[in-house]
Enzyme design. Structure first.
Site, PDB file in Angstrom:
ATOM      1  N   PHE A 124       0.833  -1.207   0.000  1.00 43.75           N
ATOM      2  CA  PHE A 124       0.000   0.000   0.000  1.00 43.75           C
ATOM      3  C   PHE A 124       0.864   1.253   0.000  1.00 43.75           C
ATOM      4  O   PHE A 124       1.728   1.420   0.867  1.00 43.75           O
ATOM      5  CB  PHE A 124      -0.889  -0.054   1.256  1.00 43.75           C
ATOM      6  CG  PHE A 124      -1.875   1.055   1.394  1.00 43.75           C
ATOM      7  CD1 PHE A 124      -3.036   1.078   0.633  1.00 43.75           C
ATOM      8  CD2 PHE A 124      -1.676   2.070   2.322  1.00 43.75           C
ATOM      9  CE1 PHE A 124      -3.971   2.098   0.786  1.00 43.75           C
ATOM     10  CE2 PHE A 124      -2.599   3.087   2.489  1.00 43.75           C
ATOM     11  CZ  PHE A 124      -3.750   3.098   1.705  1.00 43.75           C
ATOM     12  N   ASP A 176       7.587  -3.956  14.116  1.00 46.98           N
ATOM     13  CA  ASP A 176       6.979  -3.387  12.907  1.00 46.98           C
ATOM     14  C   ASP A 176       6.103  -2.223  13.359  1.00 46.98           C
ATOM     15  O   ASP A 176       5.222  -2.394  14.204  1.00 46.98           O
ATOM     16  CB  ASP A 176       6.138  -4.460  12.194  1.00 46.98           C
ATOM     17  CG  ASP A 176       5.584  -4.026  10.848  1.00 46.98           C
ATOM     18  OD1 ASP A 176       5.239  -2.839  10.697  1.00 46.98           O
ATOM     19  OD2 ASP A 176       5.458  -4.879   9.955  1.00 46.98           O
ATOM     20  N   SER A 207       3.257  -6.589   3.013  1.00 43.58           N
ATOM     21  CA  SER A 207       2.205  -5.742   3.578  1.00 43.58           C
ATOM     22  C   SER A 207       0.869  -5.985   2.850  1.00 43.58           C
ATOM     23  O   SER A 207       0.368  -7.099   2.850  1.00 43.58           O
ATOM     24  CB  SER A 207       2.639  -4.273   3.525  1.00 43.58           C
ATOM     25  OG  SER A 207       1.798  -3.464   4.282  1.00 43.58           O
ATOM     26  N   MET A 208       0.302  -4.957   2.203  1.00 45.94           N
ATOM     27  CA  MET A 208      -0.923  -5.204   1.435  1.00 45.94           C
ATOM     28  C   MET A 208      -0.662  -6.145   0.268  1.00 45.94           C
ATOM     29  O   MET A 208      -1.599  -6.814  -0.200  1.00 45.94           O
ATOM     30  CB  MET A 208      -1.534  -3.896   0.925  1.00 45.94           C
ATOM     31  CG  MET A 208      -2.911  -4.098   0.274  1.00 45.94           C
ATOM     32  SD  MET A 208      -3.672  -2.582  -0.346  1.00 45.94           S
ATOM     33  CE  MET A 208      -2.714  -2.309  -1.851  1.00 45.94           C
ATOM     34  N   HIS A 225       9.102  -2.782   9.064  1.00 48.34           N
ATOM     35  CA  HIS A 225       8.018  -3.195   8.184  1.00 48.34           C
ATOM     36  C   HIS A 225       8.462  -3.517   6.754  1.00 48.34           C
ATOM     37  O   HIS A 225       8.123  -4.565   6.208  1.00 48.34           O
ATOM     38  CB  HIS A 225       6.929  -2.118   8.140  1.00 48.34           C
ATOM     39  CG  HIS A 225       5.746  -2.505   7.310  1.00 48.34           C
ATOM     40  ND1 HIS A 225       4.945  -3.580   7.623  1.00 48.34           N
ATOM     41  CD2 HIS A 225       5.235  -1.975   6.156  1.00 48.34           C
ATOM     42  CE1 HIS A 225       3.993  -3.690   6.712  1.00 48.34           C
ATOM     43  NE2 HIS A 225       4.158  -2.734   5.818  1.00 48.34           N
TER      44      HIS A 225
END
Length: 252
Positions: free
Chosen positions: A29, A193, A97-98, A223
Site C-alpha cells: 500500500f 513493525d 504488507s498489502m 516493516h
C-alpha cells in the site's frame, strides 16, 4: 480512469525470464515495485521467472491513488498473475504488507497457486481501524519503516484517506475467507513493525486452511523488510520454500 501523472523512474514494473516456475512479486500500500526489486532479482538469480507489477494508482502521485479502488489493485495483480500463468507451469506469489493481503486473495481465487510467501502481511491492522471515520483528505506518509540506516522506500509522502478506507474494505473481505486458503504458506514477520502489528501474521497462520505453513521471524528489520537488514534472508527463505514445494510435487 486513467492515471494523470507519469510513472516515477524507479516505480516501473520488472520482469525477469527464467524457468517454468513463475513468481509474482507484489508490493504494498502506497509503495512501488522498487521495494520488491532486490527480492525479485534474487529470485531471478535462483532461476525463476519473476514479475513485479505496479498496482494501479501507485508509483505516480497520491492523487492518482486517491481515485483508485481495491478492485483496481486486485485487477493489477490478477493481470500479473495471468502473465506468469500463460508462460509458467506453476506460479507462486510473494507479497509485502498489502501485497501479502493480495497474495491471500489470489490464493482464495486460484487454488492452483503453488504457494504464497507473506512478508509482514496486513489482515487485521487494528491500528488502522479508527481511520474508518477519518474526515481529513490526506494523512502523513506510512512508507520507509526501515531499520537499516540510509535506506528509503519509494512511497508517497501523503496517504489518501479514501485509499485507506478502500484497503480496510479489502482486508476485511480477505480476512472473512482465510479458511479457503489451502496452498502452502510461508509467513515472514518482523519482530518489530511500526505499520502492521506482528500479531497479524499469527492471525493468518491460525486461520488459513493450509496444511503446510511455516513461520520465520525477522529479527533485524522493520516493516519494509524487503529493503531492510534481513532482505538476503528473505530471498533465501523464499527460494528454498519454492524449491521445496515444487520438488515435492514432481517426485514420483
Amino acid at each position: 480512469m486513467a492515471e494523470k501523472y507519469p510513472v516515477l523512474q524507479d516505480a516501473v514494473p520488472f520482469f525477469f525470464e527464467g524457468s517454468d516456475i513463475g513468481v509474482l512479486v507484489q508490493h504494498g500500500f502506497t509503495g512501488t515495485p522498487q521495494s520488491m526489486r532486490f527480492l525479485g532479482e534474487s529470485l531471478a538469480e535462483a532461476g525463476f521467472t519473476v514479475y513485479g507489477p505496479r498496482l494501479k494508482g501507485h508509483g505516480t502521485h497520491y492523487e492518482d491513488m486517491e481515485m483508485t479502488t481495491y478492485e483496481d489493485w486486485i485487477a493489477s495483480a490478477e493481470e500479473g498473475y495471468r502473465k506468469l500463468q500463460n508462460s509458467c507451469r506453476q506460479v507462486f506469489v510473494v507479497g509485502l504488507s498489502m501485497g501479502g493481503t493480495i497474495a491471500l486473495h489470489l490464493a482464495q481465487q486460484h487454488p492452483e497457486i503453488g504457494g504464497i510467501m507473506l512478508i509482514n502481511a496486513a489482515i487485521r491492522v487494528e491500528n488502522f481501524e479508527a481511520l474508518r471515520n477519518e474526515t481529513a483528505r490526506y494523512l502523513d506518509a506510512i512508507g520507509s519503516d526501515i531499520k537499516a540506516p540510509g535506506v528509503a522506500e519509494l512511497a508517497y509522502d501523503k496517504t489518501p484517506v479514501a485509499s485507506v478506507k478502500e484497503f480496510l474494505i479489502f482486508k476485511d473481505l480477505v480476512a472473512s475467507r482465510l479458511s479457503s486458503v489451502t496452498c502452502p504458506a510461508l509467513v515472514l514477520v518482523s519482530r518489530e513493525d511500526h505499520v502492521v502489528p506482528p500479531a497479524d501474521s499469527n492471525y493468518i497462520l491460525e486461520h488459513i486452511g493450509s496444511q503446510l505453513k511455516e513461520k520465520v521471524v525477522l529479527e533485524n528489520s522493520y516493516h519494509v523488510a524487503t529493503l531492510d537488514n534481513d532482505k538476503e534472508l528473505i530471498a533465501r527463505q523464499c527460494a528454498a520454500f519454492i524449491n521445496e514445494i515444487y520438488q515435492s510435487k514432481v517426485k514420483p
